[in-house]
Write an enzyme that holds these catalytic residues in place. Structure first.
Site, PDB file in Angstrom:
ATOM      1  CG  ASP A 200     -21.897  50.598 -58.471  1.00  0.00           C
ATOM      2  OD1 ASP A 200     -22.477  50.961 -57.655  1.00  0.00           O
ATOM      3  OD2 ASP A 200     -21.553  51.386 -59.397  1.00  0.00           O
TER       4      ASP A 200
ATOM      5  CE1 TYR B 137     -21.851  58.160 -64.806  1.00  0.00           C
ATOM      6  CE2 TYR B 137     -22.779  57.959 -62.760  1.00  0.00           C
ATOM      7  CZ  TYR B 137     -22.123  58.559 -63.601  1.00  0.00           C
ATOM      8  OH  TYR B 137     -21.645  59.937 -63.120  1.00  0.00           O
TER       9      TYR B 137
ATOM     10  CE  LYS C  35     -27.084  57.198 -56.531  1.00  0.00           C
ATOM     11  NZ  LYS C  35     -27.333  58.130 -57.164  1.00  0.00           N
TER      12      LYS C  35
HETATM   13  N1  HOZ Z   1     -27.732  58.506 -62.122  1.00  0.00           N
HETATM   14  C1  HOZ Z   1     -26.881  59.376 -61.350  1.00  0.00           C
HETATM   15  C2  HOZ Z   1     -26.285  59.047 -60.035  1.00  0.00           C
HETATM   16  N2  HOZ Z   1     -25.800  57.657 -60.141  1.00  0.00           N
HETATM   17  C3  HOZ Z   1     -27.850  60.707 -61.457  1.00  0.00           C
HETATM   18  C4  HOZ Z   1     -27.176  61.845 -60.325  1.00  0.00           C
HETATM   19  C5  HOZ Z   1     -26.194  62.438 -61.157  1.00  0.00           C
HETATM   20  O1  HOZ Z   1     -25.254  62.099 -62.025  1.00  0.00           O
HETATM   21  O2  HOZ Z   1     -26.194  63.721 -60.488  1.00  0.00           O
END
Ligand code: HOZ
Length: 435
Positions: free
Chosen positions: A240, A145, A268
């Site tokens: 990424d 993702y 993050k």
């Molecule tokens: N895995 C997602 C963030 N990379 C979770 C957080 C989200 O989408 O709110």
């Protein structure tokens, strides 16, 4: 399930004004049932909901909170920045300082552009890769993702996978047709794709340690193949590292694997809990971005004073304290304890882990890609999840996400999570075990 009447009422109210009651679908408990606790505050490794329940937090805002909540250095930096003004839309020295910290620490990054989210970082890195190479096609891997960028919302992980929309309505087929989706950790598929289309591929984008189909570490040979083929065919390799950057090591996954990508996306942790993203790489590539070059990318709030202050404080604390070996030790202990608890209860689980990222997969088989992750028993995960929550352990509310440890977690917090896991696995077994 524990009663949370105030959270329930807050969720009902939120749903009147916010689609699904949340500002990001991962939060809505869609995959595990029930309703989410509404959070009142966090401190160190703990969260408190508006009903007064305390939880050990193994989500850490989905990755950023590596120092725990309200770290005194981050709070002090934010206070100081706040009093000087919240946004100028003009250059500040703090932006240069954050960029300098990133360049000094992440092996492949010589220049870096700050943006406001991981999604924005990825979107901009793709445009840069296409502008630099003059090619259109992008390779991604099923289950990875990279934010909600149109061209990568194809076979995507995270809530796209959790909620069953790996390829979202609203993504034009014309955009998606330039995205090749291959199997994660399968070097042969990548060789085959480059053999067919290598001259048209602008970039390969990969989470070197996938965190969005659950935690699935990339294999060394797979990542090395990506490096070799992109170099051979003149495509760019984009790591990424929105999740893994400053999480697995100071230099991120690329430092651990000893592989140098052309571009890296970050987010993050580099914002210390405030909205930040960044993309960086070789100066010769980065200088194609406007105003140094011609590839357009801009943002009113990019390099925002509060976000840069929190990011600088977080990265400085990480550099001074180097918590990564402690995080590894604690995370290994947690994984071993959970594995033993699963065995005791007769619930066959596979634990995917790298450093302080980890997922308990409800499957007896190793998980190396999206096909094997998707075969997990999500109903068993949901039962386990709710038992953990009832015992005060806050996990990601999906089988297809990673849990995160922070430097604020103690050995007692690990013991408490293992004890709760025993109850969780017993509950799974009492409900008939795994299907
Ligand atoms: N895995 C997602 C963030 N990379 C979770 C957080 C989200 O989408 O709110």
């Amino acid at each position: 399930m524990r009663d949370r009447p105030k959270s329930l009422a807050a969720f009902e109210r939120a749903k009147r004004w916010i689609p699904g009651g949340v500002n990001s679908p991962a939060r809505a408990f869609g995959a595990v049932g029930g309703t989410p606790p509404f959070i009142a505050r966090g401190e160190g490794a703990y969260l408190w909901d508006i009903d007064g329940n305390c939880y050990i937090d193994y989500v850490g805002s989905w990755g950023p909170m590596i120092l725990g909540h309200c770290h005194p250095r981050v709070v002090a930096a934010l206070r100081e920045a706040l009093e000087k003004g919240t946004s100028f839309g003009a250059p500040t020295e703090a932006e240069t300082r954050l960029a300098e910290l990133i360049v000094e620490t992440v092996p492949s990054v010589e220049k870096v552009r700050l943006v406001n989210s991981g999604t924005e970082a990825v979107m901009s890195a793709l445009r840069l890769a296409r502008g630099y190479t003059g090619r259109s096609k992008i390779v991604k891997f099923a289950g990875c993702y990279h934010g909600h960028v149109d061209s990568l919302l194809v076979a995507a992980g995270s809530s796209a996978a959790t909620l069953g929309v790996p390829s979202s309505p609203g993504v034009p087929p014309a955009v998606a047709q330039d995205t090749l989706v291959l199997r994660y950790n399968d070097a042969d598929e990548v060789r085959e794709a480059f053999g067919r289309l290598g001259e048209q591929i602008a970039a390969v984008i990969v989470e070197p340690v996938a965190g969005n189909m659950g935690c699935v570490p990339g294999r060394q040979e797979f990542l090395q193949t990506l490096r070799d083929l992109t170099a051979q065919y003149g495509a760019l390799l984009i790591f990424d590292e929105v999740m893994s950057g400053f999480r697995l090591a100071l230099g991120g996954a690329q430092a651990l694997y000893g592989i140098t990508p052309d571009l890296t996306t970050l987010g993050k942790i580099i914002g210390g809990g405030l909205p930040v993203g960044a993309y960086g790489g070789r100066a010769e590539i980065m200088d194609h971005i406007l105003p140094a070059g011609k590839v357009f990318q801009a943002g009113t709030l990019s390099g925002n004073p509060l976000a840069t202050a929190a990011g600088i404080a977080t990265l400085e604390v990480l550099r001074e304290t180097d918590p990564f070996s402690t995080l590894e030790r604690m995370s290994r202990r947690l994984a071993a304890g959970v594995r033993a608890a699963a065995e005791e209860a007769g619930v066959p689980c596979y634990i995917g882990r790298r450093g302080s990222m980890m997922t308990i997969f409800f499957t007896p088989h190793p998980v190396a890609n999206w096909d094997s992750a998707a075969a997990c028993d999500t109903a068993a995960f949901a039962r386990f999840f709710h038992t953990m929550l009832d015992y005060g352990v806050y996990l990601p509310c999906s089988q297809f996400e990673a849990m995160f440890l922070s430097a604020a977690h103690s050995d007692e917090d690990i013991d408490a999570a293992i004890a709760a896991a025993r109850e969780g696995f017993a509950e799974v077994q009492a409900a008939g075990g795994m299907s």
